[in-house]
Design a protein around this motif. Structure first.
Motif: not given
Length: 122
Positions: A30, A53-55, A71-74, A77
């Motif tokens: 995060s 950091w905000n995608g 991609s990020r693991d939202n 995180n």
């Protein structure tokens, strides 16, 4: 400081796909901007893809040409991924994930994993 560990590399053939993972420990991602770099034998390390950091602000190196997706693991995180398809021999190298808190600049990646080897045979 977050600790990063890559996984998912391997030996594949031209045209195959791989999904690299970068797992965080010590704290969540995060607030971290994240990136994937690679280094081929005898060459300098180059930026493959990055996400803020905000995608947002997703960036890809010119050589990606629509073949890779970061991609990020939202949900939790604690991970970032690099989905690679249509792999070519020139994609061979050690792939590293990197992070920085917020975004201070393209040369300010402060947390690094140890890398995972990707080898694409012709």
């Amino acid at each position: 400081q977050v600790q990063l560990a890559e996984s998912g590399g391997g030996l594949v053939q031209t045209g195959d796909s791989l999904r690299l993972s970068c797992a965080a420990s010590g704290r969540s991602l995060s607030g971290y901007s994240m990136a994937w770099f690679r280094q081929a034998p005898g060459k300098e390390r180059e930026l493959v893809a990055s996400v803020l950091w905000n995608g947002g602000g997703i960036f890809y190196g010119d050589f990606v040409k629509g073949r890779f997706t970061i991609s990020r693991d939202n949900a939790e995180n604690r991970a970032v991924y690099l989905q690679m398809s249509s792999l070519k021999p020139e994609d061979t190298g050690v792939y590293f994930c990197a992070g920085q808190l917020g975004y201070r600049g393209s040369d300010r990646w402060s947390s690094w994993g140890q890398g995972t080897q990707v080898t694409v045979s012709s």
